[in-house]
Write a protein that holds these residues in place. Structure first.
Motif, PDB file in Angstrom:
ATOM      1  N   ILE A 246       0.833  -1.198   0.000  1.00  0.00           N
ATOM      2  CA  ILE A 246       0.000   0.000   0.000  1.00  0.00           C
ATOM      3  C   ILE A 246       0.869   1.250   0.000  1.00  0.00           C
ATOM      4  O   ILE A 246       0.633   2.197  -0.752  1.00  0.00           O
ATOM      5  N   ARG A 247       1.931   1.209   0.791  1.00  0.00           N
ATOM      6  CA  ARG A 247       2.824   2.379   0.836  1.00  0.00           C
ATOM      7  C   ARG A 247       3.500   2.622  -0.517  1.00  0.00           C
ATOM      8  O   ARG A 247       3.590   3.742  -0.986  1.00  0.00           O
ATOM      9  N   GLN A 248       3.951   1.509  -1.116  1.00  0.00           N
ATOM     10  CA  GLN A 248       4.604   1.647  -2.422  1.00  0.00           C
ATOM     11  C   GLN A 248       3.641   2.192  -3.469  1.00  0.00           C
ATOM     12  O   GLN A 248       4.010   2.992  -4.306  1.00  0.00           O
ATOM     13  N   LEU A 249       2.405   1.729  -3.383  1.00  0.00           N
ATOM     14  CA  LEU A 249       1.408   2.182  -4.350  1.00  0.00           C
ATOM     15  C   LEU A 249       1.240   3.685  -4.268  1.00  0.00           C
ATOM     16  O   LEU A 249       1.135   4.373  -5.273  1.00  0.00           O
ATOM     17  N   GLN A 250       1.226   4.178  -3.038  1.00  0.00           N
ATOM     18  CA  GLN A 250       1.064   5.616  -2.847  1.00  0.00           C
ATOM     19  C   GLN A 250       2.227   6.357  -3.502  1.00  0.00           C
ATOM     20  O   GLN A 250       2.038   7.346  -4.188  1.00  0.00           O
ATOM     21  N   ARG A 251       3.433   5.815  -3.313  1.00  0.00           N
ATOM     22  CA  ARG A 251       4.590   6.475  -3.896  1.00  0.00           C
ATOM     23  C   ARG A 251       4.520   6.485  -5.418  1.00  0.00           C
ATOM     24  O   ARG A 251       4.739   7.503  -6.062  1.00  0.00           O
ATOM     25  N   LEU A 252       4.147   5.334  -5.976  1.00  0.00           N
ATOM     26  CA  LEU A 252       4.059   5.254  -7.431  1.00  0.00           C
ATOM     27  C   LEU A 252       3.044   6.251  -7.951  1.00  0.00           C
ATOM     28  O   LEU A 252       3.231   6.877  -8.980  1.00  0.00           O
ATOM     29  N   LYS A 253       1.961   6.396  -7.192  1.00  0.00           N
ATOM     30  CA  LYS A 253       0.923   7.313  -7.630  1.00  0.00           C
ATOM     31  C   LYS A 253       1.456   8.745  -7.599  1.00  0.00           C
ATOM     32  O   LYS A 253       1.220   9.523  -8.526  1.00  0.00           O
ATOM     33  N   ASP A 254       2.161   9.077  -6.534  1.00  0.00           N
ATOM     34  CA  ASP A 254       2.743  10.423  -6.442  1.00  0.00           C
ATOM     35  C   ASP A 254       3.652  10.694  -7.621  1.00  0.00           C
ATOM     36  O   ASP A 254       3.555  11.713  -8.293  1.00  0.00           O
ATOM     37  N   ASP A 255       4.540   9.726  -7.865  1.00  0.00           N
ATOM     38  CA  ASP A 255       5.488   9.899  -8.965  1.00  0.00           C
ATOM     39  C   ASP A 255       4.762  10.063 -10.282  1.00  0.00           C
ATOM     40  O   ASP A 255       5.117  10.883 -11.118  1.00  0.00           O
ATOM     41  N   PHE A 256       3.715   9.248 -10.425  1.00  0.00           N
ATOM     42  CA  PHE A 256       2.964   9.276 -11.670  1.00  0.00           C
ATOM     43  C   PHE A 256       2.329  10.643 -11.865  1.00  0.00           C
ATOM     44  O   PHE A 256       2.351  11.208 -12.947  1.00  0.00           O
ATOM     45  N   GLU A 257       1.789  11.172 -10.778  1.00  0.00           N
ATOM     46  CA  GLU A 257       1.127  12.466 -10.895  1.00  0.00           C
ATOM     47  C   GLU A 257       2.110  13.545 -11.299  1.00  0.00           C
ATOM     48  O   GLU A 257       1.824  14.370 -12.169  1.00  0.00           O
ATOM     49  N   VAL A 258       3.262  13.515 -10.661  1.00  0.00           N
ATOM     50  CA  VAL A 258       4.264  14.517 -11.000  1.00  0.00           C
ATOM     51  C   VAL A 258       4.671  14.370 -12.460  1.00  0.00           C
ATOM     52  O   VAL A 258       4.733  15.338 -13.217  1.00  0.00           O
ATOM     53  N   GLU A 259       4.880  13.108 -12.842  1.00  0.00           N
ATOM     54  CA  GLU A 259       5.289  12.829 -14.214  1.00  0.00           C
ATOM     55  C   GLU A 259       4.246  13.343 -15.195  1.00  0.00           C
ATOM     56  O   GLU A 259       4.542  14.007 -16.173  1.00  0.00           O
TER      57      GLU A 259
END
Lengths: 641, 840
Positions: free
Chosen positions: A197-210
């Motif tokens: 779940i924590r990793q998913l949040q990070r990926l989502k953050d990165d994705f949004e920035v990207e």
């Protein structure tokens, strides 16, 4: 960019003709993505298996002189890396070598081989519209469950399905289908699920920035209206850790697909190799004279049959045959030319069905033959009695010894032992010793190591007296003890055992295991199908539970581990509600069911998939199964020896 | 009323061009800087300008000897930084489009790529050839450059902005004298690699990475005409060849010549720079004049920049040319269609009328509304055109007027999608702010659009304009994480006096809750500045393990690296750390470290199992894991071919097992040794295979061979259980099809496994008759129903009937009656009758 085009791009970047050396672990994934002929179009001259050491091209044969090689290697298996390095050493310097690691592997690159490194990522492959797999399976040598880790490092759940891989796959799926509004799991703070779940949040953050950085209009829209879409298409993700239900895969699957898997091993893409199958019986014109017949079980008839309990397969086949008969019969009715034309048009479909019918009738016969063996029934009897706790253990042990005496498969015996140990929280030391002795005498002495491994994996453990070593047994925490400790409670609260000895009720979840409803599936029911699992609630309570969703009302049903419920939709509530509501209503106007992903960490069985498909028919959400791999009980105990 | 911009338009080949002039004052910094005697390189997209002295020009002896340095100026002439240069003569000066990096080539073949404006650079060599022969000349394209060496060799460098560009030679050295040459960039060339066209007396040579070919320009002439300048258009389709008095235009292969035009002015002057104005015309800079020659019809236009000395020109991506001199900075570009329709003298286009409304509005005259009526149904187009023109206009007052016109027009429309209007407003706010002379990024609207917000912000960050970046990000709704990261990096870079603690606090205060911030980048900066502790602290905050773990290893914090790899459960990363540790630590340290992490030690074991058995044994031994050590010894022994060696290994393993208390395992191995010896003996006695079989298989084989007494001895020796023994006997009898023997064995004493297996075994062997014999015996294990079923399976109805009768089951008998035939029917009827009587 799709997975396939990425791979082809990499292949194209190696100019000219090249040899391709493939890792067997990846065969399924690649064959699902594209036929091998496509690879040939992209300059692949010949394909070899990395695992067939003798057949690999080497320098002595001089075929390789000045040639180009591309390896496609599954980086998760250390043996592949070792084999790659070994083969590399036998190759001369003037060979241009490319290594495509799946997925990117830093440790492979750290070997500093004289090659060009590429990486290719297939986060998941679709096997069916409602079934996705990461293709990890159970890698031997990497046990799924180990006990030591838990003992010395209480935080860690000891398996190697990488958090990174699992979360990347889940994220990629969400990118395709929409972001989930809810994440549900069982587990404590440091469990696998939490980390995912924590990793998913990070990926989502990165994705949004990207996405924002890319500056495209579409991405901008998604970004500003993020909250609108979350949970709209995908309602929730339910994470199920195999450790919370190691029992189910050990039991014998009794669906059509499950039985094929138990007897011959059904690969993820529906391929099976059955020696007994006589090709001439299956297809009228079988050109291949290979001793082992292979086939793809992806016809429509199979789709119809795979999820039902084997006891109903016969009648289905019968019905199919009858309708086929009457369809063929229509040719007599065809009088006018146009009628004849329309019949001929359907003819090829009919002949296909005919061929498939032949195949499956023959296959059912083969299964039937195996089912009628007394050994199979005895195994079932032991399993059912163990799980239901309905027979004296000594009697069961005698039956087990008879199985060993009758030279049953070692896998089968070990699976039964594992079930006993899991259900009863271990096996008495004395009994275990005697069974160990029998196994060593029958299957070879080296199997005392197997027991060591099984114990490490937490599958077969000796029952500890409370004061065995002078300290409390509870402090000596086994990996599976949470499961074992709670099994009887779980089994009761979830109604895992149902009495259906003779007649199999096709609409019951328990039908795929003939009388046992998998704990994993029951857990899913706690979320999506509350009314059939929560028995002690009033009608009103049920309604509120269903409205709240998530784990509501299920706390008592799932003892042992804390329930995790992450909601992403709530945060979006404040501000601009008016507009949002409007758009939300607009979006939810189409009557497509929202999806629910059920993610199995550590593998899922065919029978569980069948049970979930059955469940999916009666609930308000569309269930999609995602798993690290499709497994059965043999895969679970095989790594022990 | 503002003056009409159309007054300043120029016309070339039927198209209108306008000249924008930017605020510009070259900050000379107390030095003699004159474009006349300097080499000037303009960065693309209105970026920075690099200036250095031209060695070929004579300079009056000043009070100081010629000092070598490169001045980097902004587009408004502000000095950004003066870079010292100590690498000998400069033979090439240019910029990359990607990342706005300054590339400097020395005559010794060294290349420096300055990747920021602080003077940090990467350096690489063009190779041995360049070092020995020396570089003569360098030309650049957007992403790379080509050097001509003194020996006629061309060397191309692609992707000059990347970390480590690779120089590649082009074809063979050209032996003829090269009068001029130009590049065809790889994006547009035929060979998809960089190509060079050179003018020699043999004709025009085209060189690519493999080959060169010569094309005679004038087929009849012995000596081919030579050209002073060549240039290929941005699309790679057209080429201009500039001679002393003429300009020749043709397609790039010179199969088609569009025309040969005589130059109207500046004949015989040396050419300073050549470039294309889009695809339409070629621009030739001669000192302080720029001549433009149209491609199709040779129409010409000359721009004068008197008092500027020499001007430098550069073709931009949007089809304009930038012209920069000592005192002015101009952008010469085509007037967009919207502006053309509005400002053209006497234009009655709807948009022009709409603009006119603004004048009337100012006067509060009702004619504004009358105008709207004139425009009528074209209002939508008029509004669109005003918005477009506003974007392309660079004077803020005109922008405002146009936007007001658009706003007025759209208020009269029923429906109008204002998205574009808002977008243009936002864009103009950004554009006007970056065009200020303090920033000096002189972008046209088209260039700005081509650049995109990401690259724009990157450029501003290069200039350390963080606040401006935040403001722009705010306007454009652009994520600030990249800016924050850059801010943190420069914070570290610019505060050498702060302690690690302070910096960490300052950075974390600001970035703690930011999403999408990559701490690794900041940490790298910290590491570069020698702040290892800070770097480690920052890396710990990174959430992406694939970036974090390798960086931690670089920083030397092995323990933390391993911890993070374990946390993420990535087999790959754990292996990576261990590979690294094997090189840096002693074995003992390595073992000590990985033992702390159970998962890590497991991964180590797995890898060792695959790669090196010795390492594994060593590891177990060092870790005091006796059971595993013993396992290794045992497995080793198992793999031996010779029995004596096997036995030796077993003995060793057994003693190891018994030493640390696992006596059970030791006993098992001893048994195995015993079996091995026995099997050796058996092989000698019976001359058939026994080795490798399990105990039970051995017994089974003996039984099948009829060696019952020998088998019995082994049974007692190895303490085979009675159940197992019964199974073995049963299977052996069945295999021998010794049915009488089996019956004798069955009746000799009560079977501990019951008699169902007897029945099953006979059935499996296909002997139904014999199987039926055992049905009665199974009375203890199976009930009547089962027994009847068994009998039926064995095709023995009468037996089934007997069983049913024995169990007093009339119902079953009745069922059986239907299945029976011949005498059995009567038999069954008799039984039924008997039961009935008995019941009465």
């Amino acid at each position: 960019m799709s997975s396939l085009s990425t791979l082809l791009d990499i292949l194209d970047s190696v100019r000219g003709k090249k040899y391709l050396i493939l890792d067997r672990c990846l065969a399924t994934q690649i064959s699902l993505l594209c036929p091998f002929s496509v690879l040939t179009e992209h300059g692949v001259d010949k394909i070899f298996w990395l695992q067939d050491e003798e057949s690999l091209p080497s320098n002595d044969v001089a075929v390789l002189n000045g040639a180009k090689i591309a390896y496609i290697v599954a980086s998760r298996d250390p043996r592949s890396g070792a084999m790659l390095a070994k083969h590399q050493r036998s190759v001369a310097a003037n060979v241009e070598t490319h290594v495509i690691s799946v997925p990117r592997s830093l440790s492979l690159e750290a070997l500093h081989l004289d090659v060009f490194y590429h990486s290719w990522d297939i986060p998941y492959v679709a096997l069916d519209p409602d079934l996705y797999t990461l293709g990890l399976g159970v890698v031997d040598h990497v046990p799924l469950l180990t006990r030591e880790a838990k003992q010395t490092f209480p935080g860690a759940t000891p398996d190697y399905v990488s958090v990174e891989l699992a979360s990347r796959a889940l994220f990629a799926l969400q990118q395709q289908f929409g972001f989930a509004g809810r994440l549900l799991a069982r587990g404590n703070e440091s469990s696998m699920s939490q980390q995912i779940i924590r990793q998913l949040q990070r990926l989502k953050d990165d994705f949004e920035v990207e996405a924002a950085t890319s500056g495209s209009r579409e991405a901008q829209f998604l970004l500003t209206n993020d909250a609108l879409l979350v949970g709209e298409k995908v309602e929730q993700i339910i994470l199920i850790d195999r450790q919370d239900d190691p029992l189910t895969p050990l039991l014998s699957q009794l669906t059509y697909s499950g039985l094929i898997d138990e007897f011959w091993g059904l690969s993820e893409n529906g391929k099976v190799e059955i020696e007994e199958l006589i090709p001439s019986q299956v297809t009228a014109s079988s050109s291949s004279s290979a001793p082992v017949s292979q086939m793809f079980l992806n016809d429509t008839l199979y789709r119809d049959l795979r999820d039902i309990n084997f006891s109903s397969v016969g009648s289905r086949l019968n019905a199919c045959a009858t309708s086929l008969q009457s369809d063929y019969g229509e040719r007599h009715k065809a009088k006018t030319v146009s009628e004849i034309k329309s019949f001929v048009g359907r003819l090829s479909g009919l002949t296909d069905l005919h061929t498939n019918l032949k195949l499956h009738t023959h296959l059912s016969e083969l299964i039937m033959k195996r089912l009628q063996k007394p050994e199979f029934n005895r195994v079932l009897e032991i399993q059912q009695n163990l799980v239901a706790d309905s027979m004296d253990l000594t009697k069961l042990h005698n039956m087990l010894q008879d199985l060993i005496g009758g030279n049953a498969e070692l896998d089968t015996v070990l699976r039964l032992l594992s079930i006993e140990s899991l259900v009863n929280g271990g096996i008495k030391e004395k009994t275990l010793t005697s069974i160990k002795k029998e196994i060593c005498q029958t299957y070879g002495y080296q199997h005392f190591l197997t027991f060591q491994n099984l114990q490490k994996m937490g599958l077969v453990v000796p029952k500890q007296n409370t004061s065995y070593f002078g300290y409390n047994a509870k402090s000596q925490d086994f990996a599976l003890s949470t499961f074992s400790a709670n099994f009887s409670a779980l089994s009761k609260s979830l109604g895992v055992i149902s009495d259906q000895q003779q007649e199999v009720d096709e609409t019951d979840i328990a039908s795929s295991y003939s009388g046992y409803a998998p704990i994993s599936v029951r857990t899913v029911q706690c979320v999506v199908d509350k009314k059939s699992v929560i028995s002690r609630a009033t009608k009103q309570q049920l309604e509120t539970y269903e409205k709240t969703g998530g784990w509501a009302g299920a706390t008592e049903l799932l003892p042992g581990l804390p329930l995790i419920d992450y909601s992403y939709t709530d945060t979006a509530k404040d501000g601009k509600e008016e507009n949002e509501k409007k758009v939300k209503n607009f979006l939810s106007r189409d009557f497509v069911k929202k999806k629910t992903f059920v993610f199995f960490i550590g593998g899922v069985t065919w029978a569980e998939i069948s049970a979930l498909r059955l469940l999916g028919k009666s609930v308000k959400t569309e269930l999609v199964v995602v798993a690290t791999g499709v497994i059965n009980g043999n895969d679970l105990v095989k790594p022990a020896y | 009323m503002a003056s009409n911009p159309a007054l300043k338009w120029e016309q070339l080949a039927g198209k209108f061009y306008s000249t924008h002039e930017y605020d510009y004052e070259l900050e000379r910094d107390g030095r003699e800087i004159d474009f006349d005697s300097s080499v000037v390189a303009l960065a693309p997209g209105g970026g920075a300008v690099a200036v250095t002295d031209d060695e070929h020009k004579l300079v009056a002896m000043g009070n100081a000897a010629r000092q070598m340095s490169i001045g980097v100026f902004s587009g408004s002439g502000n000095l950004i930084r003066r870079l010292p240069w100590d690498m000998g003569r400069i033979r090439g000066l240019g910029w990359t489009t990607e990342g706005e990096k300054l590339v400097v080539v020395s005559d010794q073949g060294s290349v420096r790529v300055y990747y920021d404006f602080h003077g940090n650079f990467n350096q690489f060599s063009l190779g041995l050839d360049a070092e020995t022969a020396g570089v003569k000349e360098t030309k650049f394209w957007n992403s790379g450059f080509v050097c001509l060496l003194n020996n006629g060799q061309f060397i191309g460098v692609l992707r000059a902005h990347s970390e480590s560009p690779v120089p590649r030679k082009l074809a063979e050295p050209v032996t003829e004298k090269i009068h001029s040459w130009c590049i065809i960039p790889p994006e547009v060339s035929m060979s998809r690699g960089v190509e060079v066209v050179a003018s020699t007396e043999q004709g025009l040579m085209t060189l690519d990475s493999l080959d060169s070919s010569t094309k005679k320009f004038d087929k009849k002439a012995e000596v081919q005409p030579v050209f002073n300048g060549l240039t290929v258009s941005p699309s790679g389709h057209h080429m201009a060849l500039v001679g002393n008095t003429h300009v020749t235009m043709g397609d790039v292969s010179l199969d088609r010549i569009y025309g040969k035009y005589e130059l109207e002015e500046n004949v015989d002057q040396p050419i300073r720079t050549l470039c294309w104005l889009g695809e339409d015309a070629v621009a030739i800079s001669f000192g302080d004049e720029v001549s433009l020659v149209g491609r199709e019809n040779g129409s010409q236009l000359t721009l004068y920049y008197n008092g500027d000395g020499a001007v430098e020109i550069r073709g931009e991506d949007d089809g304009s040319i930038r012209i920069m001199g000592n005192n002015s900075h101009h952008l010469f570009s085509r007037v967009c269609d919207a502006a053309l329709s509005i400002f053209r003298i006497g234009s009655v286009a709807p948009a022009a009328i709409l603009l006119d409304c603004v004048t009337h509005l100012d006067k509060q005259s009702p004619r504004a509304w009358e105008n709207l009526e004139i425009i009528g149904p074209d209002l939508q187009t008029a509004v669109d055109n005003c918005i477009l023109a506003a974007g392309n206009e660079d004077s803020p007052s005109l922008q405002k007027r146009l936007l007001r016109a658009a706003a007025f027009g759209k208020s009269a429309l029923d429906i109008y999608n204002s998205e574009r209007f808002v977008q243009v407003c936002d864009d103009l706010r950004v554009l006007n702010s970056v065009r200020q002379s303090e920033v000096g990024l002189c972008l046209s609207y088209q260039q700005y659009k081509l650049l995109g917000p990401k690259k724009l912000i990157q450029r501003l960050l290069l200039r350390s304009l963080h606040q401006l970046c935040f403001n722009i990000a705010d306007v454009l709704k652009y994520p600030v994480s990249a800016i924050e990261v850059n801010w943190a990096c420069s914070k570290i870079f610019h505060s050498p006096e702060s302690t690690d603690e302070e910096l960490y606090k300052a950075i974390m205060n600001r970035l703690k809750d930011r999403r999408g911030v990559s701490f690794c980048e900041i940490a790298r900066q910290a590491a570069q500045d020698g702040r290892v502790r800070l770097a480690t602290q920052l890396t710990e905050q990174e959430k992406d393990a694939y970036k974090q773990v390798p960086l931690l290893m670089e920083l030397g914090d092995d323990r933390l690296a391993l911890e993070k790899a374990v946390e993420c459960r990535s087999y790959d990363l754990i292996t990576l750390v261990q590979l690294h540790l094997q090189d840096t630590l002693s074995m003992a340290q390595l073992y000590k470290l990985i033992r702390e992490f159970p998962i890590a030690s497991h991964v180590y074991e797995n890898n060792a199992k695959v790669n090196s058995k010795e390492a594994l044994e060593q590891y177990y031994y060092q870790s005091d894991r006796q059971t595993d050590s013993a396992n290794c010894v045992y497995l080793n022994a198992l793999g031996q071919n010779l029995n004596s060696e096997k036995l030796e290994g077993f003995r060793k393993a057994a003693s190891m097992y018994s030493e640390h208390g696992s006596v059970g395992d030791a006993a098992i191995i001893e048994e195995q040794s015993k079996l091995l010896k026995l099997q050796e003996q058996l092989e000698r006695d019976y001359e058939c295979n026994f080795l490798g079989l399990s105990v039970t298989d051995t017994i089974h084989n003996l039984l099948v061979m009829g060696q019952a007494s020998k088998a019995l001895k082994i049974k007692t020796d190895f303490k085979i259980s009675e159940r197992k023994w019964t199974w073995l006997k049963l299977n052996a009898y069945v295999e021998r099809r010794d049915w009488t023997g089996l019956m004798e064995f069955a009746t000799s004493r009560r079977s501990p496994i019951g008699y169902v297996p007897f029945y099953d075994a006979c059935m499996a062997a296909g002997s139904k008759r014999n199987a039926a014999e055992y049905i009665t015996m199974t009375a203890l294990d199976a009930d009547v129903d089962e027994r009847v079923q068994m009998a039926l399976k064995a095709d023995d109805v009468s037996k089934a009937a007997k069983e049913a009768f024995g169990g007093k089951r009339g119902d079953l008998l009745e069922e059986l009656e239907s299945k029976a035939s011949g005498a059995t029917v009567e038999e069954i009827q008799g039984m039924i009758e008997e039961l009935r009587l008995a019941q009465k």
